[in-house]
Design a protein around this motif. Structure first.
Motif, PDB file in Angstrom:
ATOM      1  N   ALA A  22     -52.062   4.914 -36.603  1.00  0.00           N
ATOM      2  CA  ALA A  22     -53.228   5.559 -37.495  1.00  0.00           C
ATOM      3  C   ALA A  22     -52.855   5.160 -38.830  1.00  0.00           C
ATOM      4  O   ALA A  22     -53.747   4.808 -39.757  1.00  0.00           O
ATOM      5  CB  ALA A  22     -53.017   7.063 -37.049  1.00  0.00           C
ATOM      6  N   ILE A  23     -51.486   5.315 -39.187  1.00  0.00           N
ATOM      7  CA  ILE A  23     -51.046   4.914 -40.694  1.00  0.00           C
ATOM      8  C   ILE A  23     -51.686   3.356 -40.968  1.00  0.00           C
ATOM      9  O   ILE A  23     -52.091   2.914 -41.981  1.00  0.00           O
ATOM     10  CB  ILE A  23     -49.651   5.033 -40.802  1.00  0.00           C
ATOM     11  N   ALA A  24     -51.421   2.467 -39.840  1.00  0.00           N
ATOM     12  CA  ALA A  24     -51.737   1.076 -40.140  1.00  0.00           C
ATOM     13  C   ALA A  24     -53.103   0.884 -40.245  1.00  0.00           C
ATOM     14  O   ALA A  24     -53.319   0.171 -41.242  1.00  0.00           O
ATOM     15  CB  ALA A  24     -51.303   0.192 -38.942  1.00  0.00           C
ATOM     16  N   ALA A  25     -54.026   1.501 -39.684  1.00  0.00           N
ATOM     17  CA  ALA A  25     -55.456   1.423 -39.322  1.00  0.00           C
ATOM     18  C   ALA A  25     -56.171   1.990 -40.624  1.00  0.00           C
ATOM     19  O   ALA A  25     -56.831   1.363 -41.298  1.00  0.00           O
ATOM     20  CB  ALA A  25     -56.032   1.943 -38.107  1.00  0.00           C
ATOM     21  N   GLU A  26     -55.365   3.037 -41.264  1.00  0.00           N
ATOM     22  CA  GLU A  26     -56.169   3.934 -42.125  1.00  0.00           C
ATOM     23  C   GLU A  26     -55.481   4.378 -43.307  1.00  0.00           C
ATOM     24  O   GLU A  26     -56.135   4.726 -44.471  1.00  0.00           O
ATOM     25  CB  GLU A  26     -57.241   4.901 -41.531  1.00  0.00           C
ATOM     26  N   GLY A  27     -54.216   4.334 -42.887  1.00  0.00           N
ATOM     27  CA  GLY A  27     -53.328   5.201 -44.037  1.00  0.00           C
ATOM     28  C   GLY A  27     -53.646   6.645 -43.821  1.00  0.00           C
ATOM     29  O   GLY A  27     -54.277   7.144 -43.184  1.00  0.00           O
ATOM     30  N   GLY A  28     -53.446   7.240 -45.021  1.00  0.00           N
ATOM     31  CA  GLY A  28     -53.942   8.803 -45.151  1.00  0.00           C
ATOM     32  C   GLY A  28     -52.839   9.662 -45.558  1.00  0.00           C
ATOM     33  O   GLY A  28     -51.759   9.143 -45.735  1.00  0.00           O
ATOM     34  N   ASN A  29     -53.433  10.953 -45.968  1.00  0.00           N
ATOM     35  CA  ASN A  29     -52.220  12.021 -46.472  1.00  0.00           C
ATOM     36  C   ASN A  29     -51.789  12.647 -45.094  1.00  0.00           C
ATOM     37  O   ASN A  29     -52.303  12.705 -44.111  1.00  0.00           O
ATOM     38  CB  ASN A  29     -53.002  12.513 -47.478  1.00  0.00           C
ATOM     39  N   THR A  30     -50.883  13.545 -45.432  1.00  0.00           N
ATOM     40  CA  THR A  30     -50.253  14.481 -44.337  1.00  0.00           C
ATOM     41  C   THR A  30     -51.626  15.043 -43.520  1.00  0.00           C
ATOM     42  O   THR A  30     -51.261  15.103 -42.644  1.00  0.00           O
ATOM     43  CB  THR A  30     -49.465  15.342 -44.865  1.00  0.00           C
ATOM     44  N   ASP A  31     -52.325  15.961 -44.266  1.00  0.00           N
ATOM     45  CA  ASP A  31     -53.504  16.641 -43.599  1.00  0.00           C
ATOM     46  C   ASP A  31     -54.094  15.791 -42.721  1.00  0.00           C
ATOM     47  O   ASP A  31     -54.301  16.222 -41.568  1.00  0.00           O
ATOM     48  CB  ASP A  31     -54.269  17.349 -44.869  1.00  0.00           C
ATOM     49  N   THR A  32     -54.586  14.895 -43.099  1.00  0.00           N
ATOM     50  CA  THR A  32     -55.593  13.902 -42.046  1.00  0.00           C
ATOM     51  C   THR A  32     -54.889  13.574 -40.835  1.00  0.00           C
ATOM     52  O   THR A  32     -55.532  13.482 -39.904  1.00  0.00           O
ATOM     53  CB  THR A  32     -56.487  12.762 -43.085  1.00  0.00           C
ATOM     54  N   LEU A  33     -53.814  12.970 -41.190  1.00  0.00           N
ATOM     55  CA  LEU A  33     -53.073  12.311 -40.214  1.00  0.00           C
ATOM     56  C   LEU A  33     -52.460  13.393 -39.177  1.00  0.00           C
ATOM     57  O   LEU A  33     -52.565  13.237 -38.107  1.00  0.00           O
ATOM     58  CB  LEU A  33     -51.748  11.580 -40.828  1.00  0.00           C
ATOM     59  N   GLY A  62     -48.515  10.594 -52.190  1.00  0.00           N
ATOM     60  CA  GLY A  62     -48.995  11.512 -51.170  1.00  0.00           C
ATOM     61  C   GLY A  62     -49.794  10.792 -50.163  1.00  0.00           C
ATOM     62  O   GLY A  62     -50.169  11.205 -48.952  1.00  0.00           O
ATOM     63  N   ILE A  63     -50.034   9.350 -50.204  1.00  0.00           N
ATOM     64  CA  ILE A  63     -50.590   8.599 -49.259  1.00  0.00           C
ATOM     65  C   ILE A  63     -49.783   7.633 -48.488  1.00  0.00           C
ATOM     66  O   ILE A  63     -48.809   6.963 -49.122  1.00  0.00           O
ATOM     67  CB  ILE A  63     -51.891   7.581 -49.653  1.00  0.00           C
ATOM     68  N   TYR A  64     -49.731   7.768 -47.191  1.00  0.00           N
ATOM     69  CA  TYR A  64     -48.734   7.037 -46.277  1.00  0.00           C
ATOM     70  C   TYR A  64     -49.362   5.306 -46.050  1.00  0.00           C
ATOM     71  O   TYR A  64     -50.530   5.338 -45.617  1.00  0.00           O
ATOM     72  CB  TYR A  64     -48.510   7.649 -44.878  1.00  0.00           C
ATOM     73  N   SER A  65     -48.361   4.474 -46.387  1.00  0.00           N
ATOM     74  CA  SER A  65     -49.028   3.321 -45.854  1.00  0.00           C
ATOM     75  C   SER A  65     -47.948   2.378 -45.355  1.00  0.00           C
ATOM     76  O   SER A  65     -46.616   2.837 -45.243  1.00  0.00           O
ATOM     77  CB  SER A  65     -49.455   2.402 -47.019  1.00  0.00           C
ATOM     78  N   LEU A  66     -47.926   1.237 -44.681  1.00  0.00           N
ATOM     79  CA  LEU A  66     -47.043   0.193 -44.108  1.00  0.00           C
ATOM     80  C   LEU A  66     -46.319  -0.538 -45.015  1.00  0.00           C
ATOM     81  O   LEU A  66     -46.939  -0.924 -46.084  1.00  0.00           O
ATOM     82  CB  LEU A  66     -47.639  -0.512 -43.137  1.00  0.00           C
ATOM     83  N   GLY A  70     -42.974  -2.985 -41.864  1.00  0.00           N
ATOM     84  CA  GLY A  70     -44.070  -2.224 -40.831  1.00  0.00           C
ATOM     85  C   GLY A  70     -45.291  -3.114 -40.638  1.00  0.00           C
ATOM     86  O   GLY A  70     -45.870  -2.945 -39.397  1.00  0.00           O
ATOM     87  N   LYS A  71     -45.642  -3.722 -41.552  1.00  0.00           N
ATOM     88  CA  LYS A  71     -46.803  -4.776 -41.404  1.00  0.00           C
ATOM     89  C   LYS A  71     -46.633  -5.882 -40.342  1.00  0.00           C
ATOM     90  O   LYS A  71     -47.426  -6.161 -39.472  1.00  0.00           O
ATOM     91  CB  LYS A  71     -47.359  -5.591 -42.491  1.00  0.00           C
ATOM     92  N   ILE A  72     -45.439  -6.229 -40.473  1.00  0.00           N
ATOM     93  CA  ILE A  72     -45.016  -7.366 -39.347  1.00  0.00           C
ATOM     94  C   ILE A  72     -44.661  -7.137 -38.082  1.00  0.00           C
ATOM     95  O   ILE A  72     -45.030  -7.409 -36.889  1.00  0.00           O
ATOM     96  CB  ILE A  72     -43.468  -8.013 -39.952  1.00  0.00           C
ATOM     97  N   VAL A  73     -44.153  -5.641 -37.844  1.00  0.00           N
ATOM     98  CA  VAL A  73     -43.877  -4.930 -36.764  1.00  0.00           C
ATOM     99  C   VAL A  73     -45.290  -4.576 -36.011  1.00  0.00           C
ATOM    100  O   VAL A  73     -45.551  -4.632 -34.890  1.00  0.00           O
ATOM    101  CB  VAL A  73     -43.126  -3.641 -36.815  1.00  0.00           C
ATOM    102  N   ALA A  76     -46.937  -7.951 -34.810  1.00  0.00           N
ATOM    103  CA  ALA A  76     -46.027  -8.308 -33.731  1.00  0.00           C
ATOM    104  C   ALA A  76     -46.379  -7.170 -32.109  1.00  0.00           C
ATOM    105  O   ALA A  76     -46.673  -7.578 -31.236  1.00  0.00           O
ATOM    106  CB  ALA A  76     -44.446  -8.157 -33.871  1.00  0.00           C
ATOM    107  N   GLN A  77     -46.656  -6.025 -32.572  1.00  0.00           N
ATOM    108  CA  GLN A  77     -46.755  -5.072 -31.552  1.00  0.00           C
ATOM    109  C   GLN A  77     -48.323  -5.311 -31.020  1.00  0.00           C
ATOM    110  O   GLN A  77     -48.559  -5.348 -29.777  1.00  0.00           O
ATOM    111  CB  GLN A  77     -46.838  -3.849 -32.185  1.00  0.00           C
ATOM    112  N   ASN A  78     -49.369  -5.718 -31.862  1.00  0.00           N
ATOM    113  CA  ASN A  78     -50.647  -6.016 -31.548  1.00  0.00           C
ATOM    114  C   ASN A  78     -50.768  -7.315 -30.731  1.00  0.00           C
ATOM    115  O   ASN A  78     -51.298  -7.549 -29.472  1.00  0.00           O
ATOM    116  CB  ASN A  78     -51.835  -6.303 -32.834  1.00  0.00           C
ATOM    117  N   LEU A  79     -49.876  -8.412 -30.890  1.00  0.00           N
ATOM    118  CA  LEU A  79     -49.495  -9.676 -30.313  1.00  0.00           C
ATOM    119  C   LEU A  79     -49.172  -9.249 -28.898  1.00  0.00           C
ATOM    120  O   LEU A  79     -49.665  -9.765 -27.806  1.00  0.00           O
ATOM    121  CB  LEU A  79     -48.808 -10.629 -31.165  1.00  0.00           C
TER     122      LEU A  79
END
Length: 84
Positions: A22-33, A62-66, A70-73, A76-79
């Motif tokens: 979810a963080i990878a797809a959209e990012g977001g703050n604590t409340d939305t996540l 206040g916004i979480y991102s990779l 994290g982007k590499i993982v 790799a996870q998608n692959l």
């Protein structure tokens, strides 16, 4: 410092992996996540903490991102997911 074992342990749990995605797809703050994942407060912060300690995510204004790792993982996870 992030390690391979720490990174893999962090995303080994299905719910934590869903939060990571979810963080990878959209990012977001604590409340939305937290609302999206429907975690209790303790469950949410425990998972965020493990992802942060593993070096997979970061929080900026206040916004979480990779992170770069994290982007590499994530890619790799998608692959691996496509291969399975």
């Amino acid at each position: 410092m992030a390690s391979l074992v720490g990174s893999l342990k962090a995303i080994a749990d299905e719910k934590t992996l869903a939060l990571f995605n979810a963080i990878a797809a959209e990012g977001g703050n604590t409340d939305t996540l937290r609302k999206k994942a429907s975690f209790s407060r303790k469950q949410y912060y425990m998972r965020i903490s493990s992802l942060n300690k593993a070096g997979l995510i970061r929080r900026s204004n206040g916004i979480y991102s990779l992170t770069s790792l994290g982007k590499i993982v994530y890619s790799a996870q998608n692959l691996i997911g496509e291969a399975v």
